[in-house]
Design a protein around this motif. Sequence first.
Motif, PDB file in Angstrom:
ATOM      1  N   THR A  41       3.567-123.054  -5.812  1.00  0.00           N
ATOM      2  CA  THR A  41       2.977-121.643  -5.264  1.00  0.00           C
ATOM      3  C   THR A  41       4.070-120.794  -4.873  1.00  0.00           C
ATOM      4  O   THR A  41       4.995-121.226  -4.150  1.00  0.00           O
ATOM      5  N   TYR A  42       3.771-119.421  -5.093  1.00  0.00           N
ATOM      6  CA  TYR A  42       4.828-118.588  -4.779  1.00  0.00           C
ATOM      7  C   TYR A  42       4.197-117.038  -4.443  1.00  0.00           C
ATOM      8  O   TYR A  42       2.993-117.046  -5.029  1.00  0.00           O
ATOM      9  N   ARG A  43       4.897-116.384  -3.612  1.00  0.00           N
ATOM     10  CA  ARG A  43       4.049-114.896  -3.388  1.00  0.00           C
ATOM     11  C   ARG A  43       4.195-114.010  -4.315  1.00  0.00           C
ATOM     12  O   ARG A  43       5.320-114.058  -5.045  1.00  0.00           O
ATOM     13  N   SER A  83      -4.982-115.879  -6.498  1.00  0.00           N
ATOM     14  CA  SER A  83      -5.716-115.452  -5.198  1.00  0.00           C
ATOM     15  C   SER A  83      -6.153-114.069  -5.131  1.00  0.00           C
ATOM     16  O   SER A  83      -7.023-113.655  -4.697  1.00  0.00           O
ATOM     17  N   ARG A 120      -0.813-108.407  -5.249  1.00  0.00           N
ATOM     18  CA  ARG A 120      -0.377-108.872  -4.093  1.00  0.00           C
ATOM     19  C   ARG A 120      -1.061-110.049  -3.593  1.00  0.00           C
ATOM     20  O   ARG A 120      -2.248-109.905  -3.266  1.00  0.00           O
ATOM     21  N   GLY A 121      -0.466-111.233  -3.436  1.00  0.00           N
ATOM     22  CA  GLY A 121      -1.099-112.570  -3.107  1.00  0.00           C
ATOM     23  C   GLY A 121      -0.367-113.716  -3.485  1.00  0.00           C
ATOM     24  O   GLY A 121       0.837-113.901  -3.339  1.00  0.00           O
ATOM     25  N   GLU A 122      -1.125-114.875  -3.923  1.00  0.00           N
ATOM     26  CA  GLU A 122      -0.390-115.872  -4.001  1.00  0.00           C
ATOM     27  C   GLU A 122      -0.601-116.338  -5.623  1.00  0.00           C
ATOM     28  O   GLU A 122      -1.957-116.381  -6.229  1.00  0.00           O
TER      29      GLU A 122
END
Length: 567
Positions: A378-380, A412, A539-541
Amino acid sequence: MIFEKNVPIRLSDGTVLRANVFRPDDGVPAPVLMTHGPYGKDAHFEDAFKPQWDELKRLYPGIDTEGSSGRYLRWEVADPERWIPWGYAIVVVDSRGAGESPGKLWAWSPQETDDYAECIEWAGTQEWSNGKVGLLGISYYAMNQWQVAARRPAHLAAICPWEGASDLYRDASHHGGIFGNFFFEYWFPKQILSVQNGNSGSPYIDRETGGTSTGTALDEDTLRGNRVDVIEEFRSHPLIDGWYDARTAKLADIEVPVLSAGNWGGMGLHLRGNVQGFMGAGSRQKWLQMHGGTHWESFYLPEYVQLQKRFFDRFLKGESNGWDAQPPVMLEVRHPDRFEQRSEHEWPIARTQWTRMYLDAGRRALAPEPLGAIAFATYRAPGRGVEFLSAPMEAQTEFTGPVALVLWVRSSTEDMDLFVTLRAYDPEGREVLFRGATDPQVPIAQGWLRASHRKTDPQRSRPGQPFHTHTEVEPLTPGEDYRLEIEVWPTSIVLPRGYRLALRIDAQDFEREGAAGPRKGSGPFLHTDPQDRRPDVFRGENTILAGGRYDSHLLLPLIPPAGHRRG
């Protein structure tokens, strides 16, 4: 040499375009090499693009001393002083609304293609012409070759699109469905508006006249009214529709001989289109040449000019020079420290062994076999993502051809942009870098996909190249899993024993760690437009899923060493 400046070409609607005509002075009808476009036929290469000129001079010091004074060198156009002694005429046309040609400036429009076809017919019927017209030029002057050749003007005899897109959406404006910055940040203001007809403030001086070469001066309101903002047109068409259909060549309709030249380091504009143009052209006689280096050097270096000459000598002069025996695919196979020339008979190479490397999300590795255990990474978003590294190569290994990535993802938010980069490292962990078309240090390959554009056409997809339709948006449901197929642009790399391959997946444009200056690995082909990448959506995961039922893998074109043929 006879040089005629601002020769009028009257079109069927009464518009008069202006052309520079260079031709032999022996009175013998000559084949014609033509370019037609909006870059300004009278702005010298050195004046309009000095940094690129200085680099070209460093690579080829004799460009303006050995066989040419360089006086007539123009950006991305053939040098008349080299071609006229070989019995060719060179015609460079300011397209409608550009340079000395009045009218409405409308880049890549059907009107511009119609005009080009009329210019070809004009050149083919002049008393100094032998009736055969060939097209030769780089980038824009390559892209519009695909468009006009599909119209089949009667006097068109051959085309040589050198590093130029053939699909305006997939190759140029929207990579994987993501809108690019290049055209509105660099191209439109610098290369187009600066030489619009009537722009008295053009920074480029005509060395023959000492003044600007943009015709009678017009006021700002008139200038704005005399052009179509193609950037706003791009923005207004985020999906492939009738607007794009009217501006993308019907490749299957091309019937003249084709020599298509692409650049391995041309990610973003000058690679995919040449390969796809070669594959899609309906011509019975067609050739693909793939090289490295900067975007402009190969076009002017003597060995490439001789290649162009052999091609046109065969199809514009009818010379029996052995060109017909030339294998249809000419590759400069890329090694970490050199290029090796090799001929092939098809693309993709028939002996390709399609090889999977599976993502190990837990160890951040590329594995030869699928993993049973499920793992996540997982990354932003936006931001840097994750990198997967292979084991050292047990023997010298070549990958040449198209590449694809199958990736299971979860977001997300309702969408996610994926930026895929292939890299290589030597046994000491140093990255293998190459001089790219527009960036001094490029990776092996790049690919892009907006997840909501994931729909593919199975009938047009091939091994290593999923074909995305880009005709509809399918938002993601946050928290659900999706299987994506991502096209990575074609590549060629021979990795010595002990070298490693790496796959990088980011939520932003690739940037090399610690890179300085405006070019950090992706050249000018960036994707940061806030209108296209809205924070509330992107903008999220982002999560990558691999192992077990998640068959995330890289599909690579392995070329077995025993089958190598030397050209």
